[in-house]
Scaffold this active site. Structure first.
Site, mmCIF file in Angstrom:
data_model
loop_
_atom_site.group_PDB
_atom_site.id
_atom_site.type_symbol
_atom_site.label_atom_id
_atom_site.label_comp_id
_atom_site.label_asym_id
_atom_site.label_seq_id
_atom_site.Cartn_x
_atom_site.Cartn_y
_atom_site.Cartn_z
ATOM 1 N N CYS A 1 0.773 -1.241 0.077
ATOM 2 C CA CYS A 1 0.132 -0.193 -0.027
ATOM 3 C C CYS A 1 0.990 1.251 -0.044
ATOM 4 O O CYS A 1 1.647 1.594 -1.026
ATOM 5 C CB CYS A 1 -0.962 0.172 1.183
ATOM 6 S SG CYS A 1 -2.181 1.194 0.859
ATOM 7 N N HIS B 1 -3.582 -5.305 0.856
ATOM 8 C CA HIS B 1 -3.411 -5.626 2.396
ATOM 9 C C HIS B 1 -3.715 -7.200 2.538
ATOM 10 O O HIS B 1 -4.504 -7.770 1.857
ATOM 11 C CB HIS B 1 -4.297 -4.862 3.263
ATOM 12 C CG HIS B 1 -3.839 -3.599 3.448
ATOM 13 N ND1 HIS B 1 -2.625 -3.238 3.946
ATOM 14 C CD2 HIS B 1 -4.508 -2.384 3.063
ATOM 15 C CE1 HIS B 1 -2.481 -1.727 3.671
ATOM 16 N NE2 HIS B 1 -3.549 -1.294 3.116
#
Length: 505
Positions: free
Chosen positions: A332, A442
């Site tokens: 991310c 994630h």
């Protein structure tokens, strides 16, 4: 039966509220009740995307798992994600409602938040027999009682009796119990039906005189003393808990995880600690990167500010140099840092504006202000870079990010089958080139085959024997820990008061 609510509050943060709620969810779901967790307002950078593509805190995800149900945004209607300058991103029913400071939130948004809390509580009450509610911090924060949206105000709203948890491991447990009860007014105090002492390591006989005395002083029974069990492996909600996890494992394969000041979703690294020969090391300012076999740059609530932290502490140059020898993987915000540049002309991410990245991947990220991607996601590994040997493998994860990433002369890590990835339209996610790779997904290391492939690469480079694709100790340990947690509570806590509350009219 009509829905019953029981609430767990604490004498302080990290007293054990989250795990006790999880235990009660497990215990009563196994007894045949329909049980759901609830936390009206949570402040956490460790979040998760539900099946509704909404964002909630990971603690409620664990509690829902303990209850045997899918997590829903109704279990955490308000999530506050701290940013810079004493502001937080306010998430309402799993979607961003804006960035606000404390005053703006309390004066201009409190009623909106309270409405969302009521709606979610009513939704759960209609569908479940028992709602186990988690408080936040301490109910004795008397300077904020009139603004409370997490403790006694919610207990009254839900008509919930309260169990108070106190942490003996930090010392002063009897003072914290007595002080908390003394600071509550009569109406609030009447809600508390029992006290639980948590994280006990000593001889219970020595503690008993204190327990008897505190019951005399407060008039509130101590329902149990829960032992400190270090074998439990459960996800942490608070980044402060990372202080206890700086060095994990003694394996020959050493993975360094950059402990960014605004680190988020640090549960992404949890599965790596279950690889039997892997040692995970959290890297802070002043630490050395020497001897590492791989580096992971995790998610962050502020990509640009944490990139400056890496640069100011000399890590940026070290990571670039080491990338010639060892894998560097970004997740991310960590993925965004790996590119050539981060464009933030609208100062959406920070006051620093646009900055150069680590220049390890030929891509650039732009913060456009077009909104936040919140999605359960699935992708197929393309076979680029390090991952040539796992082409075609399907991985799942979840996305929680702002900004879009455009690739130059670099291949994507995966083709997106569900979700979004690098842009706001479904296409490709991440990038991989040589030793460097990154993703917006994630939870990517929660995919056992992907994780085992990555760690086998590291083993092979060290001349170690690769492991087979069997025995996912992470999932097994998580299930064991939830069941063991419930056993500990049943063995060491008198549940009769809670049973009376549930069975009463």
């Amino acid at each position: 039966m009509s829905s019953k609510c029981i609430m767990v509050q604490g004498t302080s943060s990290s007293a054990g509220k989250s795990v006790l709620v999880a235990a009660l969810c497990r215990i009563f779901s196994k007894r045949g009740y329909r049980v759901a967790p609830f936390k009206s307002q949570n402040m956490s950078l460790n979040s998760f995307t539900t099946h509704e593509n909404r964002e909630i805190a990971v603690a409620q995800v664990l509690q829902a798992e303990a209850a045997g149900i899918r997590p829903s945004y109704h279990m955490n209607p308000i999530l506050l994600k701290p940013k810079e300058d004493f502001t937080s991103q306010v998430i309402v029913h799993g979607r961003p409602a804006g960035n606000m400071n404390f005053q703006e939130y309390q004066t201009g948004f409190r009623e909106t938040a309270l409405k969302a809390i009521r709606e979610s509580l009513d939704y759960l009450k209609e569908r479940y027999d028992i709602i186990v509610i988690e408080g936040a911090g301490s109910p004795a924060e008397i300077n904020m009682r009139d603004r409370d949206l997490a403790n006694m105000e919610i207990a009254h709203l839900a008509d919930a009796d309260v169990i108070l948890v106190a942490d003996i491991d930090r010392g002063g447990v009897f003072a914290s119990i007595a002080g908390t009860l003394m600071l509550l007014d009569k109406r609030d105090r009447s809600r508390i039906k029992g006290v639980v002492i948590n994280k006990f390591r000593g001889n219970l006989e020595i503690l008993m005189p204190g327990i008897e005395r505190i019951e005399e002083i407060t008039g509130v029974p101590v329902l149990g003393v829960l032992p400190y069990d270090e074998s439990l492996k459960l996800p942490e909600e608070d980044s402060a808990s990372l202080a206890e996890r700086k060095y994990r494992g003694r394996g020959d394969v050493k993975i360094g995880v950059m402990r960014l000041p605004r680190i988020s979703n640090f549960t992404d690294i949890d599965p790596l600690e279950y690889e039997e020969d892997v040692a995970v090391r959290l890297i802070e300012a002043g630490d050395s990167l020497e001897g590492l076999d791989a580096i992971i740059i995790p998610g962050t609530r502020n990509t640009i500010s944490d990139l400056m932290y890496l640069r100011d502490n000399g890590f940026a140059d070290e990571i670039r140099d080491l990338s010639r020898e060892i894998p560097v993987f970004g997740i991310c915000g960590g993925f965004q840092m790996l590119g050539r540049s981060i464009i933030d002309e609208g100062l959406q991410e920070s006051k620093l504006g646009s900055v150069d990245g680590l220049n390890l991947l030929d891509c650039k990220t732009t913060f456009t202000g077009d909104g936040k991607i919140i999605s359960r996601s699935e992708g197929e590994i393309t076979g680029a870079g390090l991952f040539s040997g796992i082409a075609g493998e399907t991985v799942e994860g979840y996305e929680l990010h702002e900004g879009t990433t455009v690739l130059g002369y670099v291949k994507p890590l995966m083709k997106v089958k569900r979700g979004f990835g690098n842009t706001y339209t479904m296409g490709f996610d991440g990038a991989a080139d040589g030793n460097v790779a990154g993703t917006y997904f994630h939870g990517i290391f929660h995919n056992f085959r992907f994780r085992r492939y990555f760690t086998n690469l590291l083993r092979e480079r060290k001349g170690l024997e690769k492991l087979d694709y069997v025995d996912d100790h992470f999932d097994a340990s998580r299930r064991f820990s939830i069941d063991r947690l419930a056993e500990i509570v049943e063995e060491n806590m008198d549940l009769s008061i809670i049973e009376d509350i549930i069975e009463g009219d």
